[in-house]
Design a protein around this motif. Structure first.
Motif, short mmCIF file in Angstrom:
data_model
loop_
_atom_site.label_atom_id
_atom_site.label_comp_id
_atom_site.label_asym_id
_atom_site.label_seq_id
_atom_site.Cartn_x
_atom_site.Cartn_y
_atom_site.Cartn_z
N UNK A 47 0.68 -1.47 0.05
CA UNK A 47 0.20 0.16 -0.30
C UNK A 47 0.93 1.27 -0.13
N UNK A 48 0.46 2.08 -0.90
CA UNK A 48 1.52 3.14 -0.51
C UNK A 48 0.06 4.57 -1.43
N UNK A 49 -0.12 5.54 -0.15
CA UNK A 49 -1.19 6.59 -0.52
C UNK A 49 -0.21 7.79 -0.18
N UNK A 50 0.92 7.88 -0.09
CA UNK A 50 2.11 9.48 0.04
C UNK A 50 1.85 10.11 -1.26
N UNK A 51 2.39 10.99 -0.28
CA UNK A 51 2.59 12.59 -1.26
C UNK A 51 1.46 12.83 -1.76
N UNK A 52 -0.09 13.26 -1.43
CA UNK A 52 -0.64 12.93 -1.08
C UNK A 52 -1.83 14.45 -0.17
N UNK A 80 3.43 8.93 4.56
CA UNK A 80 3.65 9.97 4.07
C UNK A 80 3.72 11.22 3.39
N UNK A 81 3.80 12.39 3.45
CA UNK A 81 3.50 13.93 3.34
C UNK A 81 1.58 13.72 2.26
N UNK A 82 1.47 13.28 3.68
CA UNK A 82 -0.37 13.65 3.68
C UNK A 82 -1.05 14.27 4.65
N UNK A 83 -0.11 15.60 4.68
CA UNK A 83 -0.34 16.78 6.16
C UNK A 83 -1.31 16.37 7.06
N UNK A 84 -3.01 15.95 6.41
CA UNK A 84 -4.33 15.81 7.07
C UNK A 84 -4.29 14.80 7.78
N UNK A 85 -3.59 13.78 7.61
CA UNK A 85 -3.72 12.13 7.95
C UNK A 85 -3.33 12.33 9.61
N UNK A 86 -3.91 11.66 10.37
CA UNK A 86 -2.87 10.98 11.15
C UNK A 86 -3.95 9.81 11.77
#
Length: 976
Positions: free
Chosen positions: A861-866, A887-893
């Motif tokens: 799984x790769x959802x990074x940089x969105x 990573x690099x999904x600033x709103x994810x937590x």
């Protein structure tokens, strides 16, 4: 297979027709001893000459039919030795004789044969006559034998044949004739032998009644007649034809009630043939009274259980064929029920049944056995030493079982001609006594664990050996340099044995070889020039996976007839030479051939069906002579350095199934492949091809399973016609310049959506190299289970269509490195077979759908940089991935990125709760912060800090490794 050929029912072929031959012989005896003064009747000679005029005799079979000669001396003619009347006309054409250079007669049967009123024997079988069976044949009242089998007659059978009251033998088999009923047949009271095999009986539900009305019938052949599947138990009351001895009903769609009809129709059977009749259930106890039975064929049915006890009464049995059923008895128990035929049984075929247990010791008591086939069962254990008691055995086949241990001594079987022991678990060495089997012609011990070295003693007396297959055993050869074999082989397979390092000289003395397989045989030599003149009959040659070096000669000038030519995975170099005109399969991949394909067009190999020159150093432009190779099914020129355009003549290969030109330097637009409608694999990846992806791909190449156009320079939007590739397994358009939106019709591809779509046999495709979970993998037969879409590294825009969530069979989806926007479809969890999902480096926003947590097979799984935001859905699957996947999904937590999301922690500024409950809570929270808490915290910090830092300060190698690790992490992050 040879085993299948040798398993044909020898006793059946002798018995079927035996009694009819008696009738024929009797008639022929009348023709012997013709007086020199006897001459044929003039009117009958004239009738024969008129008959000849209606025939086309291309081979001049009737050259002796001249007016000036006595017609009783003509070919195929016999006359009565007293009256001179013609009594036999035999123009039978032997189509089964491979050495027969004659051609069958053609034309029409002239009515002049009516003049032959004394004719008792007429055989026109296997010729080619036009139209219907002449009805005037029914007026030849003296006929006793009428044979018209395979003579290409059409139309209805004339009912006038029912007038032939003296007829003993009627053979109408294998014509395209019809009949409304069999009423005419019931008038042939003298009929003893009836053969109507190959005729269509589908509407003749009354055939058993009609047959039962023939009181003298001895032999009945109705094979491949499409006999109707009627319940014959209701016909058990019909009068028994007690004379019937030979019954052949193979290749029909009968049910098990046929057994009960057989039991009621006769008890004098000598042969019963029910091969391929779809019979099910256990073998019934209907053979108990058939004490004269010699041959029984129940092969290729669905019979279950074992050999019944009723066989204990059959003491004359010579041939029993149970090949390819579902008999699952312990074989030892079934063999005991054959004890009565210990002294008579010659041929026993038990292959293709799930029999189990060890080799029955009782079988060694069947001293008359000449053929024993027990292939493809669940038999295991050791072979008994008592095999030597089977001194008459000529054929023994035990392939595809689980027999183990060492090979026994076979020297007690002096008549053994065929020995097949492949695909078992035999170990140890091959005994030298094998070389004493002077009658041995075929020896196969392939795919076992036999070890040791083969010496000249192993072959000392094998002068009749024609086929030797010892492949896929860790065997080696220890033969003298000038060894002269006592045999001349036709087939030799020593693949995966140690034959080298030198090219074996003794093989060059085999002048009758048709098939030679020496793949992976540890040969690191050049091929001697004399070898290429080995034999003009060498049909198959496989020397692949060795270290053979040197150049290939011009094989088009050699006297060879190669059809399969495989020297792949060697160290051959130089330019490709012209090849023999008969070559059909040419594999030279994974060598070091270089230069252009300038020699290819002069090769007149019009039968070429499979060409693989991949993984070489070939260069220049592709030739344009592909129109010559209309039989080509597979073309693989991948991983070379070819340049220029793909020739338009490739589009003339209408039968092409696989086209692989990947990893070259080809450029320009795609030529039209609209006529190549049989294509299953098109791999043109890693080239410099450009232009738009043609719409005809989805319109005409509807059988495509693999389409790979990755790493090229295609541009423009995706054509909607791609949704017409309903059976596509792998769609790879990655690393191009494709723009526009994803088609919303991709869910029309049924291979991605339907769980019941039929899987196609992909063995013809060979291996296809695909990127799977970031790794290049060769996919073979398992490709049929893969469903993959990769359109990464392009310029796609817009959202991910909601319709993609209905592609339930999808296993891998890669849309990374595009400009996709919008939110992720909420029903992503419906893709329950998804194993790999990469949507990284886009501009996707919104929350991660909670349904993603239900993807139990997801391993990549790769959802990074969105621009994704919100909480990562909780679930074992999504929390198991590394934080780099998000990573690099600033709103994810949330885990694995952060322990908590905003709002998860208790707000310290909220007012205290009043009353006793509030006091209790405050006391509980304050009670946790004690002096012991502070002391333990300080001690934990000191121990943890110095436990980590002290070794770094004191040990230089640890300190260097640690800072190197930090540097590697920095470099990795810069490349993500």
């Amino acid at each position: 297979m040879l085993s299948t050929t040798l398993s044909n029912r020898p006793m059946s072929s002798v018995l079927v027709g035996l009694l009819c031959l008696v009738t024929t012989s009797a008639i022929c005896c009348l023709c012997s001893g013709i007086s020199p003064n006897t001459r044929c009747i003039a009117s009958e000679k004239t009738a024969l000459l008129r008959f000849k005029q209606g025939l086309l005799d291309e081979s001049n079979v009737l050259a002796s039919w001249e007016n000036q000669k006595d017609c009783c001396e003509w070919r195929g003619i016999a006359c009565n030795n007293q009256t001179g009347h013609l009594i036999m006309l035999d123009l039978y054409y032997n189509s089964s004789d491979v050495y027969n250079v004659e051609t069958p007669l053609r034309g029409v049967i002239a009515p002049s044969l009516l003049e032959l009123q004394y004719l008792s024997y007429l055989d026109l079988s296997n010729n080619y006559f036009e139209g219907m069976i002449p009805n005037f044949i029914g007026s030849l009242s003296q006929l006793k034998v009428l044979k018209l089998a395979g003579a290409s007659f059409t139309g209805p059978i004339p009912p006038q044949l029912g007038n032939l009251s003296k007829l003993h033998t009627l053979d109408l088999a294998w014509n395209v004739v019809t009949f409304e009923n069999l009423e005419w047949l019931t008038h042939l009271y003298s009929l003893r032998c009836l053969n109507m095999s190959g005729l269509n009986f589908s509407e003749s539900v009354n055939w058993p009644e009609s047959i039962s009305k023939l009181p003298s019938l001895v032999e009945l052949q109705l094979s491949s007649c499409n006999l109707p599947n009627v319940d014959l138990r209701s016909l058990s009351s019909i009068n028994s034809s007690t004379t019937l001895e030979v019954l052949e009903l193979s290749d029909n769609l009968l049910n098990s009630s046929i057994f009960y009809w057989i039991a009621n129709v006769s008890t004098k059977f000598v042969h019963i043939g029910l091969m391929g009749d779809q019979l099910q259930g256990p073998i019934p106890d209907v053979f108990a009274k058939m004490v004269s039975l010699v041959s029984l064929d129940l092969s290729y049915n669905h019979l279950e259980g074992g050999i019944p006890k009723s066989f204990q009464n059959i003491c004359s049995l010579e041939s029993l064929n149970l090949w390819e059923n579902k008999l699952s008895d312990r074989l030892e128990n079934s063999v005991k029920n054959l004890a009565c035929s210990e002294s008579t049984l010659k041929s026993l075929f038990l292959s293709g049944n799930p029999f189990w247990g060890s080799f029955p010791a009782e079988l060694t008591q069947f001293v008359s056995l000449t053929e024993l086939y027990i292939d493809g069962t669940n038999m295991s254990g050791l072979l008994p030493k008592g095999l030597q008691q089977l001194s008459q055995l000529r054929s023994l086949s035990l392939v595809f079982n689980q027999f183990s241990g060492s090979l026994p001594d076979f020297t007690g079987l002096p008549s053994l001609r065929l020995l097949f022991l492949s695909n078992n678990q035999f170990n140890g060495s091959i005994p030298e006594s094998m070389g004493l089997l002077s009658s041995l012609e075929y020896l196969t011990v392939s795919w076992n664990s036999l070890t040791g070295a083969l010496t000249e003693a192993h072959f000392s007396n094998l002068s009749r050996l024609r086929s030797l297959s010892i492949d896929h055993n860790p065997l080696s050869f220890n033969l003298s340099f000038n060894w002269n074999p006592p045999f001349q082989l036709e087939t030799l397979d020593v693949s995966s044995c140690k034959i080298g390092p030198a090219f074996p000289r003794w093989i060059q003395k085999q002048r009758e070889l048709t098939s030679l397989f020496m793949s992976n045989a540890s040969i690191s030599d050049s091929v001697p020039n004399e070898f290429w003149d080995l034999s003009s009959s060498l049909f198959e040659l496989n020397l692949s996976m060795n270290q053979i070096h040197g150049k290939l000669p011009d094989l088009s000038t050699k006297n060879c007839s190669y059809f399969t030519f495989d020297l792949s995975s060697n160290h051959l170099f130089g330019q490709l030479p012209p090849f023999p005109p008969n070559v059909g399969i040419l594999h030279l991949s994974k060598n070091m051939f270089s230069g252009p394909l300038s020699s290819f067009c002069p090769t007149e190999a019009q039968k070429l069906s499979n060409l693989d020159l991949s993984d070489n150093l070939l260069s220049g432009e592709l030739p344009s002579c592909w129109i010559k190779y209309q039989e080509l099914l597979s073309l693989n020129l991948g991983n070379n350095t070819f340049s220029g355009n793909i020739p338009s003549t490739v589009g003339y290969l209408k039968n092409l199934v696989l086209l692989r030109l990947q990893d070259n330097k080809l450029s320009g637009d795609l030529p039209s492949l609209e006529n190549c409608t049989e294509l299953r694999v098109v791999d043109l990846g890693t080239n410099r091809l450009s232009g738009r992806i043609p719409a005809w791909i989805g319109q005409t190449l509807t059988k495509l399973l693999v389409l790979r156009l990755h790493f090229n320079e295609f541009y423009g939007s995706l054509p909607l016609s791609l949704c017409g590739l309903s059976v596509i397994h792998v769609l790879d358009l990655s690393q191009n310049n494709i723009s526009g939106a994803l088609p919303h019709c991709l869910n029309n591809i049924t291979a991605y959506t339907s769980m019941s779509s039929q899987l196609e046999d992909l063995t013809i495709l060979g291996f296809v190299q695909l990127v799977w979970k970031g790794i290049n993998i060769q996919w073979g037969e398992n490709l049929k289970h893969l469903r993959s879409i990769d359109i990464s590294s392009n310029y796609l825009s817009g959202d991910i269509p909601e319709t993609m969530t209905s592609m339930m069979r999808l296993i891998s989806l890669n849309l990374s490195r595009n400009n996709l926007t919008g939110v992720l479809p909420s029903d992503f969890g419906q893709l329950k077979n998804l194993e790999s999902l990469d949507l990284s480096r886009n501009q996707l926003s919104g929350n991660i759908p909670a349904s993603l947590s239900r993807l139990n097979f997801l391993s990549v799984l790769n959802l990074s940089y969105n621009n994704l935001s919100g909480r990562i859905p909780l679930g074992t699957q999504l929390q198991s991935f590394n934080a780099s996947a998000y990573m690099d999904n600033l709103g994810l937590c949330g885990p694995p990125l952060t322990p908590l999301c905003p709002g998860d922690a208790t707000n310290q500024d909220s007012p205290p709760t009043s009353g006793a409950e509030g006091d209790k809570t405050e006391q509980d929270e304050d009670g946790l912060i004690t002096l012991g808490f502070y002391v333990s915290s300080v001690l934990g910090f000191i121990i943890g800090f110095w436990g980590f830092c002290a070794p770094l300060l004191l040990k230089i190698s640890w300190r260097i490794a640690y800072f190197q690790y930090l540097n590697d992490i920095k470099i990795w992050n810069c490349h993500v």
